[in-house]
Design an enzyme around this catalytic site. Structure first.
Site, mmCIF file in Angstrom:
data_model
loop_
_atom_site.group_PDB
_atom_site.id
_atom_site.type_symbol
_atom_site.label_atom_id
_atom_site.label_comp_id
_atom_site.label_asym_id
_atom_site.label_seq_id
_atom_site.Cartn_x
_atom_site.Cartn_y
_atom_site.Cartn_z
ATOM 1 N N ASP A 38 0.862 -1.188 0.000
ATOM 2 C CA ASP A 38 0.000 0.000 0.000
ATOM 3 C C ASP A 38 0.904 1.246 0.000
ATOM 4 O O ASP A 38 2.129 1.128 -0.013
ATOM 5 C CB ASP A 38 -0.943 0.007 1.210
ATOM 6 C CG ASP A 38 -0.182 0.137 2.525
ATOM 7 O OD1 ASP A 38 0.922 -0.422 2.629
ATOM 8 O OD2 ASP A 38 -0.681 0.803 3.448
ATOM 9 N N HIS B 219 1.976 -8.803 -3.476
ATOM 10 C CA HIS B 219 0.955 -7.772 -3.256
ATOM 11 C C HIS B 219 1.691 -6.440 -3.099
ATOM 12 O O HIS B 219 2.110 -6.061 -2.000
ATOM 13 C CB HIS B 219 0.130 -8.091 -2.005
ATOM 14 C CG HIS B 219 -0.961 -7.078 -1.743
ATOM 15 N ND1 HIS B 219 -2.127 -7.043 -2.476
ATOM 16 C CD2 HIS B 219 -1.056 -6.073 -0.840
ATOM 17 C CE1 HIS B 219 -2.899 -6.062 -2.027
ATOM 18 N NE2 HIS B 219 -2.261 -5.444 -1.039
ATOM 19 N N ASP C 206 1.132 -17.330 -4.133
ATOM 20 C CA ASP C 206 1.865 -16.311 -4.894
ATOM 21 C C ASP C 206 0.884 -15.576 -5.808
ATOM 22 O O ASP C 206 0.885 -15.759 -7.016
ATOM 23 C CB ASP C 206 2.991 -16.983 -5.683
ATOM 24 C CG ASP C 206 3.896 -15.967 -6.379
ATOM 25 O OD1 ASP C 206 3.767 -14.761 -6.084
ATOM 26 O OD2 ASP C 206 4.711 -16.386 -7.223
ATOM 27 N N GLU D 175 2.456 -10.030 0.678
ATOM 28 C CA GLU D 175 2.751 -8.599 0.564
ATOM 29 C C GLU D 175 4.242 -8.376 0.828
ATOM 30 O O GLU D 175 4.972 -9.320 1.175
ATOM 31 C CB GLU D 175 1.898 -7.801 1.570
ATOM 32 C CG GLU D 175 1.994 -6.296 1.347
ATOM 33 C CD GLU D 175 0.877 -5.489 2.008
ATOM 34 O OE1 GLU D 175 -0.032 -6.089 2.611
ATOM 35 O OE2 GLU D 175 0.933 -4.242 1.903
HETATM 36 O O1 G3I Z 1 0.868 -12.142 17.557
HETATM 37 C C1 G3I Z 1 -0.265 -12.969 17.276
HETATM 38 C C2 G3I Z 1 -0.003 -14.375 17.697
HETATM 39 O O2 G3I Z 1 0.162 -14.433 19.082
HETATM 40 C C3 G3I Z 1 -1.170 -15.252 17.254
HETATM 41 O O3 G3I Z 1 -0.880 -16.586 17.515
HETATM 42 C C4 G3I Z 1 -1.390 -15.099 15.757
HETATM 43 C C5 G3I Z 1 -2.571 -15.879 15.253
HETATM 44 O O4 G3I Z 1 -3.007 -15.394 14.003
HETATM 45 O O5 G3I Z 1 -1.618 -13.755 15.479
HETATM 46 C C6 G3I Z 1 -0.545 -12.904 15.798
HETATM 47 O O6 G3I Z 1 -0.907 -11.622 15.462
HETATM 48 C C7 G3I Z 1 -0.879 -11.280 14.100
HETATM 49 C C8 G3I Z 1 0.063 -10.126 13.942
HETATM 50 O O7 G3I Z 1 0.007 -9.638 12.658
HETATM 51 C C9 G3I Z 1 1.511 -10.530 14.239
HETATM 52 O O8 G3I Z 1 2.372 -9.433 14.061
HETATM 53 C C10 G3I Z 1 -2.280 -10.932 13.655
HETATM 54 O O9 G3I Z 1 -3.085 -12.085 13.638
HETATM 55 C C11 G3I Z 1 -2.241 -10.300 12.286
HETATM 56 O O10 G3I Z 1 -3.516 -9.839 11.929
HETATM 57 C C12 G3I Z 1 -1.257 -9.154 12.248
HETATM 58 O O11 G3I Z 1 -1.089 -8.730 10.954
HETATM 59 C C13 G3I Z 1 -0.588 -7.441 10.715
HETATM 60 C C14 G3I Z 1 -1.389 -6.854 9.570
HETATM 61 O O12 G3I Z 1 -0.857 -5.618 9.208
HETATM 62 C C15 G3I Z 1 -2.857 -6.666 9.923
HETATM 63 O O13 G3I Z 1 -2.997 -5.804 10.969
HETATM 64 C C16 G3I Z 1 0.882 -7.570 10.313
HETATM 65 O O14 G3I Z 1 1.671 -7.943 11.436
HETATM 66 C C17 G3I Z 1 1.382 -6.243 9.764
HETATM 67 O O15 G3I Z 1 2.664 -6.443 9.243
HETATM 68 C C18 G3I Z 1 0.448 -5.743 8.679
HETATM 69 O O16 G3I Z 1 0.887 -4.510 8.265
HETATM 70 C C19 G3I Z 1 0.330 -4.044 7.040
HETATM 71 C C20 G3I Z 1 -0.161 -2.631 7.314
HETATM 72 O O17 G3I Z 1 -1.237 -2.676 8.206
HETATM 73 C C21 G3I Z 1 -0.512 -1.894 6.031
HETATM 74 N N1 G3I Z 1 0.565 -1.968 5.092
HETATM 75 C C22 G3I Z 1 0.966 -3.315 4.764
HETATM 76 C C23 G3I Z 1 1.419 -4.069 5.974
HETATM 77 C C24 G3I Z 1 1.879 -5.483 5.649
HETATM 78 O O18 G3I Z 1 0.863 -6.364 5.334
HETATM 79 O O1 9MR Z 2 -3.328 -3.474 0.246
HETATM 80 C C1 9MR Z 2 -3.689 -3.571 1.592
HETATM 81 C C2 9MR Z 2 -2.533 -4.140 2.381
HETATM 82 O O2 9MR Z 2 -1.450 -3.247 2.359
HETATM 83 C C3 9MR Z 2 -2.940 -4.461 3.787
HETATM 84 O O3 9MR Z 2 -1.916 -5.197 4.421
HETATM 85 C C4 9MR Z 2 -4.224 -5.270 3.801
HETATM 86 C C5 9MR Z 2 -4.742 -5.557 5.202
HETATM 87 O O4 9MR Z 2 -4.970 -4.418 5.908
HETATM 88 O O5 9MR Z 2 -5.231 -4.638 3.081
HETATM 89 C C6 9MR Z 2 -4.905 -4.443 1.726
HETATM 90 O O6 9MR Z 2 -5.966 -3.814 1.103
HETATM 91 C C7 9MR Z 2 -7.095 -4.619 0.898
HETATM 92 C C8 9MR Z 2 -8.206 -4.192 1.829
HETATM 93 O O7 9MR Z 2 -7.882 -4.475 3.162
HETATM 94 C C9 9MR Z 2 -9.500 -4.886 1.459
HETATM 95 N N1 9MR Z 2 -9.835 -4.646 0.079
HETATM 96 C C10 9MR Z 2 -8.811 -5.140 -0.831
HETATM 97 C C11 9MR Z 2 -7.480 -4.460 -0.554
HETATM 98 C C12 9MR Z 2 -6.406 -5.078 -1.448
HETATM 99 O O8 9MR Z 2 -6.662 -4.820 -2.718
#
Ligand code: G3I
Ligand code: 9MR
Ligand code: ZN
Length: 551
Positions: free
Chosen positions: A164, A478, A524, A533
Site C-alpha cells: 500500500d 501484493h 503467490d 505482501e
Molecule cells: O501475535 C499474534 C499471535 O500471538 C497469534 O498466535 C497469531 C494468530 O493469528 O496472530 C498474531 O498476530 C498477528 C500479527 O500480525 C503478528 O504481528 C495478527 O493475527 C495479524 O492480523 C497481524 O497482521 C498485521 C497486519 O498488518 C494486519 O494488521 C501484520 O503484522 C502487519 O505487518 C500488517 O501490516 C500491514 C499494514 O497494516 C498496512 N501496510 C501493509 C502491511 C503489511 O501487510
Molecule cells: O493493500 C492492503 C494491504 O497493504 C494491507 O496489508 C491489507 C490488510 O490491511 O489490506 C490491503 O488492502 C485490501 C483491503 O484491506 C480490502 N480490500 C482489498 C485491498 C487489497 O486490494
C-alpha cells in the site's frame, strides 16, 4: 508445490558454510532414505574427472510438524570447488542448479537494499536509477490533521510502507534502525553503491537511503510538543494504481507513544551513524530525538493507537510502549552518555512486562537490548546487563534448539507462521548473529544461516521469498506498483511476508485448503496481502542477514 523437489538455497552456498539440501515427501510415501548424486553443470576445467562430484545417502526421513511432510537432509558439505551443480536421485528427483562460490549472496543483498529506493514516495523514480520500474512523483500534496483538517502539513517523502502507499512512523523507524545496525555490524558488506540519486556524494548509499526516510520522519514530529504523528495515509487503501495516480486526500493521524518512542530511539541511533559524514544532520536528529523523549516523559501513560472509525489504512496498533521507551532511553544514553537516560534505561529495562528480545514493528525491545550490550562494560549497569544477557541468550538458545529439530533447520515453530513470518525468520537471524558476536559459537550463526537459506528457497515450497532472486522466486507480490505498471517482472529485491496459517485474505482462504500445514500457507497471488505482501521492515532485517553472510 514447485518442482524440482529437492530444496536448496537457490543462490547456492559459500565454500566455508554448512551445506544441506532437503527432500520433503508425504509421510506415507517416504522411504527410509534416498541415495543421491551431485552432478557438475559448470566447473573449473580439469578439476572434475567425472561429471559426478559427490554421491551419498540422505539422512532418514523425519516427520516435520511445520510442513506436515517427512523430511530428509542431504549433506553436500563435501563440495569444496566453486562451480554450478545439481543434486539428483536415481528415482528422478532433482534440485534446481546451485552454485558453490565465495560470495553468492552479494547481488541479492544489494537488490534487497535497492528495494528501499523503489519504495520512495514524493519523488519521481527515473530510468537512470529505477531502470524499467519508474514512477512519477507521488503523494506530494499537503496532508491534513485528521483531528483538525484545517491544519495542513508538508509530510512528503519517505518510503511507502508496503504494497500500500501509507507511511507509518513506527514501522519506518524499525526499518531504518535495522538497516543502520546492519551497517554498523557489516560496514564492508554494505559500503558499496546501489545507483541511487545521491550515489557519489561522499556518504555511503546505505546512509543516503536511510536519510530519505529520516527526513520524512522528522516532518512527522509535532513541532510544538515533540510527539510523533502515528502515520499518514489516505482514508481507504487505494486500488491497484501507480502511486502518482493516487490523488485521494492524505490524513495525518494523532500522536502515539509507540511512534514517539520508536522515533526517539531511531533518530538517536541515526545521529551516531551519520555524525562522521554529516554532523549538522546528526545534530538535528539528536535534538529531535531529545524532543520526542521529552514528549514521552510528559506523557507517561498513553493508550495504544487505534484507527479512528473512518480510517481504514494500516493500523499498526500496539498497546505496549514500554519496549519503545526502553529502546529510546538506551539509544539516547548511547548517543549522549547522559546519566538521566541511563537511569531511565535501568528503570524501564527491569520492568516485568518489558519485551527484551523482539525486533519487529510491535515488540521491539530487542533493539534496546542489543544496543545496551554493545556498550563498553564500564558504561553498563551490572544488574541491568545481567538481566538483559540472561533473557537475550536464553532466547538465542531457544532459537538454536528449534533449528535443531525443525525439518528445514529454521527457527520457526509451526505456530510462528503468522502474518509476516518472513519477518520472524529474518529477525531471529539478526538476534542470533548479534548473540554470536557477543558469545561466538553455540550454533547461533549456523541457525541464522539456515534461516537465510530458507528465505532463498530451502523451504517446503521450494520458493525464494525474494522477488527476482533465485530460480523460483515469488512472482506476484501484493505490491501496487508491480500490479499497475504492466511490466512482466515485479520490482526486484522485495521480501514477501511468507507463509501465514492465519490466511486473512480471500485468495489464501479460497486457494489454500483447510488443514494445510502452516509452512505451506503462502499463495503467490497479487491479492494475497496476508501471505505475499512486501514491506520495508521485512526487507531491512533481510539486508542485515544477507550482509552477515557476504562479508
Ligand atoms: O501475535 C499474534 C499471535 O500471538 C497469534 O498466535 C497469531 C494468530 O493469528 O496472530 C498474531 O498476530 C498477528 C500479527 O500480525 C503478528 O504481528 C495478527 O493475527 C495479524 O492480523 C497481524 O497482521 C498485521 C497486519 O498488518 C494486519 O494488521 C501484520 O503484522 C502487519 O505487518 C500488517 O501490516 C500491514 C499494514 O497494516 C498496512 N501496510 C501493509 C502491511 C503489511 O501487510
Ligand atoms: O493493500 C492492503 C494491504 O497493504 C494491507 O496489508 C491489507 C490488510 O490491511 O489490506 C490491503 O488492502 C485490501 C483491503 O484491506 C480490502 N480490500 C482489498 C485491498 C487489497 O486490494
Ligand atoms: Zn507516494
Amino acid at each position: 508445490m514447485h518442482e524440482p523437489a529437492i530444496r536448496i538455497n537457490q543462490l547456492g552456498y559459500r565454500l566455508e558454510d554448512v551445506k544441506t539440501a532437503f527432500l520433503a515427501l508425504p509421510p506415507d510415501t517416504a522411504p527410509a532414505s534416498v541415495d543421491f548424486e551431485v552432478i557438475v553443470l559448470e566447473g573449473p576445467p580439469g578439476k572434475f574427472p567425472s561429471p559426478i562430484a559427490l554421491t551419498g545417502a540422505s539422512s532418514a526421513f523425519r516427520p516435520d510438524p511445520a510442513t506436515g511432510m517427512a523430511v530428509a537432509r542431504i549433506d553436500i558439505g563435501a563440495l569444496d570447488i566453486p562451480g554450478l551443480y545439481r543434486i539428483r536421485t536415481k528415482t528422478g528427483l532433482q534440485s534446481p542448479p546451485f552454485r558453490i562460490a565465495a560470495n553468492p549472496y552479494a547481488a541479492a543483498r544489494d537488490a534487497m537494499r535497492k528495494a528501499l529506493y523503489f519504495m520512495r514516495c514524493g519523488c519521481a523514480l527515473e530510468p537512470a536509477h529505477a531502470s524499467i520500474w519508474t514512477h512519477g512523483a507521488c503523494h506530494t500534496a499537503k496532508a491534513c490533521l485528521h483531528t483538525d483538517p484545517s491544519v495542513q502539513l508538508d509530510v512528503s517523502g519517505g518510503w511507502h510502507d508496503a504494497g500500500d502507499y501509507g507511511r507509518y512512523v513506527g514501522p519506518g523507524c524499525n526499518a531504518v534502525a535495522e538497516l543502520l545496525l546492519a551497517f554498523e555490524f557489516f560496514p564492508e558488506a554494505l559500503s558499496g553503491t546501489v545507483n541511487i540519486p545521491e550515489s557519489g556524494n561522499g556518504v555511503p548509499d546505505l546512509l543516503n537511503e536511510c536519510r530519505y526516510e529520516l527526513e520524512f520522519l522528522l516532518k512527522m514530529q509535532d513541532s510544538a510538543s515533540g510527539g510523533l504523528y502515528h502515520k499518514v495515509a489516505t482514508l481507504q487503501f487505494p486500488g491497484y494504481i501507480m502511486p502518482e495516480d493516487d490523488g485521494e486526500p492524505l490524513f495525518i493521524n494523532h500522536i502515539s507513544a509507540t511512534a514517539s518512542g520508536g522515533f526517539a530511539a531511531c533518530l538517536a541511533a541515526a545521529a551516531v551513524a551519520f555524525r562522521p559524514y554529516v554532523a549538522a544532520f546528526a545534530d538535528r536528529m539528536l535534538s529531535a530525538a531529545r524532543k520526542a523523549w521529552a514528549w514521552l516523559e510528559a506523557n507517561p501513560s498513553v493508550p495504544g493507537f487505534r484507527n479512528p472509525p473512518d480510517v481504514h489504512s494500516g493500523e499498526y496498533g500496539d498497546e505496549t510502549d514500554t519496549d519503545e521507551r526502553f529502546w529510546a532511553a538506551v539509544e539516547l544514553y548511547a548517543a549522549t552518555g547522559e546519566e538521566a537516560f541511563h537511569q531511565a534505561a535501568i528503570r524501564l529495562g527491569t520492568m516485568p512486562e518489558l519485551d527484551r528480545t523482539s525486533l519487529g514493528w510491535a515488540d521491539i525491545g530487542g533493539m534496546g537490548t542489543i544496543r545496551y550490550l554493545l556498550l563498553p562494560e564500564a558504561k553498563r549497569d551490572p544488574a541491568l546487563s545481567q538481566c538483559l544477557e540472561a533473557v537475550f541468550f536464553a532466547e538465542a538458545d531457544r532459537l538454536a534448539a528449534v533449528a535443531a529439530t525443525d525439518g528445514f533447520g529454521t527457527t520457526l515453530r509451526p505456530e510462528d507462521y503468522i502474518w509476516g513470518s518472513a519477518m520472524l525468520l529474518m529477525n531471529h537471524a539478526v538476534h542470533l548473529i548479534a548473540a554470536d558476536r557477543f558469545r561466538p559459537g553455540n550454533g547461533y550463526r549456523q541457525a541464522a544461516a539456515q534461516n537465510l537459506h530458507s528465505l532463498f528457497g530451502a523451504n517446503a515450497m521450494g520458493l525464494s521469498l525474494v522477488t527476482g532472486v533465485g530460480t523460483y522466486p515469488v512472482l506476484n507480490p501484493h505490491y501496487r506498483p508491480s500490479v499497475a505498471d504492466g511490466i512482466a517482472h515485479a520490482v526486484p529485491g522485495l521480501v514477501s511476508g511468507g507463509p501465514n496459517a492465519g490466511r486473512q485474505d480471500p485468495p489464501s482462504q479460497h486457494g489454500i485448503p483447510d488443514g494445510t500445514a502452516p509452512a505451506l500457507c503462502l499463495i503467490d497471488d497479487i491479492e494475497s496481502y496476508a501471505t505475499n505482501e512486501v514491506t520495508i521492515y521485512w526487507n531491512a532485517p533481510a539486508v542485515f542477514v544477507a550482509a552477515a553472510f557476504s562479508c
